[in-house]
Design an enzyme around this catalytic site. Structure first.
Site, PDB file in Angstrom:
ATOM      1  N   SER A 112       3.280  11.931  10.087  1.00 10.60           N
ATOM      2  CA  SER A 112       1.816  11.990  10.017  1.00 10.60           C
ATOM      3  C   SER A 112       1.183  10.979   9.080  1.00 10.60           C
ATOM      4  CB  SER A 112       1.370  13.398   9.629  1.00 10.60           C
ATOM      5  OG  SER A 112       1.504  14.275  10.728  1.00 10.60           O
ATOM      6  N   LYS A 115      -1.479   8.817  10.544  1.00 12.02           N
ATOM      7  CA  LYS A 115      -2.897   9.167  10.588  1.00 12.02           C
ATOM      8  C   LYS A 115      -3.738   8.353   9.607  1.00 12.02           C
ATOM      9  CE  LYS A 115      -2.139  13.909  12.228  1.00 12.02           C
ATOM     10  NZ  LYS A 115      -0.689  14.015  12.342  1.00 12.02           N
ATOM     11  N   SER A 172      -4.196  17.570   9.118  1.00  8.33           N
ATOM     12  CA  SER A 172      -3.238  16.713   9.821  1.00  8.33           C
ATOM     13  C   SER A 172      -3.270  17.002  11.320  1.00  8.33           C
ATOM     14  CB  SER A 172      -1.826  16.909   9.266  1.00  8.33           C
ATOM     15  OG  SER A 172      -0.985  15.843   9.641  1.00  8.33           O
ATOM     16  N   LYS A 274      -1.858  11.586   1.884  1.00  9.57           N
ATOM     17  CA  LYS A 274      -1.428  12.146   3.175  1.00  9.57           C
ATOM     18  C   LYS A 274       0.061  12.447   3.148  1.00  9.57           C
ATOM     19  CE  LYS A 274      -2.343  13.478   7.291  1.00  9.57           C
ATOM     20  NZ  LYS A 274      -1.281  14.487   7.091  1.00  9.57           N
TER      21      LYS A 274
END
Length: 338
Positions: A112, A115, A172, A274
């Site tokens: 992720s 992202k 997420s 993140k």
């Protein structure tokens, strides 16, 4: 004569009866006492037999219990001083100095962390005027079908762009990534092409993206060095994004989601950025923290659990701030770079 002898005979008979009763009563009276003595003897014997067992029990109670085999301690660093992860990189954002690196060019699935680039493109589109924060974005059936972490989007609904941004940064949300990708480009394939073009323009030479959310895909790879480049540019161009990345919770369609960055609110100074996980990589994080005038940016890839990721990242940042306080040379924070 008969009258005179009768009382004497009665008295004699009575005396004999009393003697007989007394003789019979004496053994009867003695038996309970003997019974009591026998019972007492049996109890004493039983106590004597049980005493060693009780002593053993008391002794066993005093003895320490055998300790279960200790599980590996995540906090314990390897003997060579390296972090207990596959790859790591630490930068002093103020000076641009690399404070620590460990296998920083090793290719690993980004999960992720992907992202961050999707958000980069969204914020860039807002900056260019192609999107507006209040735009309502239609949700197609492709978004909920993305799977994995999500913000519970429903096909057919329209969601404000700012909510989708929060969903991507905090929850997420894979479905939100698909929604914005379809809004910005004719197809997901076209959006992924745009992602790779943007990555190349940022100097991410060892990175290839296959989708907008980081879901498992063959050939989707990055490095700690490339992720550091992306995160640094992202923070420089869109510093306001940290106000979103630092949020712990997000809710949409009455479903609450928690930010997976467990350092938020726990580690002094952390305000982003993140996390990510897929089986192919392990647990990843891009994290930034600020104390005073010093801001650090770290990338940690391939931890074997969320706890290891948290502990090893905190260890790395700790050493970075110590170095910043000492104004020492920009090298060898945790261990010799390898």
């Amino acid at each position: 004569m008969k009258k005179t002898c009768r009382p004497a005979l009665v008295a004699l008979f009575t005396a004999v009866c009393l003697l007989f009763v007394s003789a019979m009563a004496a053994p009867a009276a003695g038996r309970p006492e003997k019974d009591r003595q026998a019972k007492a003897a049996r109890q004493t014997k039983a106590k004597a037999e049980k005493a060693p067992v009780k002593a053993e029990k008391r002794s066993a109670a005093r003895m320490p219990k055998a300790k279960a085999k200790a599980a590996p301690v995540a906090e314990a660093p390897p003997e060579d001083g390296r972090l207990d992860v596959k790859s790591a990189l630490l930068m002093d954002v103020n000076t641009g100095e690399i404070l620590y690196e460990q296998d920083a060019d090793r290719q690993i699935a980004p999960a992720s962390l992907t992202k961050i680039l999707t958000l980069y493109i969204v914020f860039e589109s807002i900056q260019r005027g192609d999107l507006r924060p209040w735009d309502m974005i239609p949700v197609t059936e492709h978004a909920p079908a993305a799977g994995g972490s999500n913000m519970a989007l429903h096909p057919g609904e329209e969601v404000k762009l700012t909510e989708l941004i929060k969903g991507i940064a905090i929850a997420s949300a894979n479905d939100a990534c698909v929604a914005v990708a379809e809004r910005l480009e004719p197809s997901i394939h076209d959006f992924v092409s745009r992602m790779n073009q943007t990555a190349a323009s940022l100097g991410m030479s060892s990175t290839t993206f296959k989708n907008p959310n980081g879901m498992p895909a063959e050939g989707q790879l990055t490095t700690a060095r490339d992720m550091l480049r992306l995160a640094k540019t992202y923070l420089e161009r869109f510093p306001g994004a940290l106000a979103i990345h630092s949020m712990k919770y997000f809710s949409h369609n009455e479903i609450m989601r928690r930010n997976a960055n467990t350092l938020l609110g726990k580690y002094d100074g952390v305000d982003g950025l993140k996390t990510g996980f897929v089986n192919a990589s392990g647990f990843n994080i891009v994290v930034t923290a600020k104390r005073g005038d010093t801001r650090l940016l770290a990338v940690v890839l391939g931890a074997r659990s969320p706890k290891v990721r948290e502990v090893q990242t905190a260890r790395l940042i700790d050493e970075g701030f110590k170095l910043a306080e000492k104004h020492g040379p920009p090298a060898k924070v945790v261990a010799a770079a390898r």
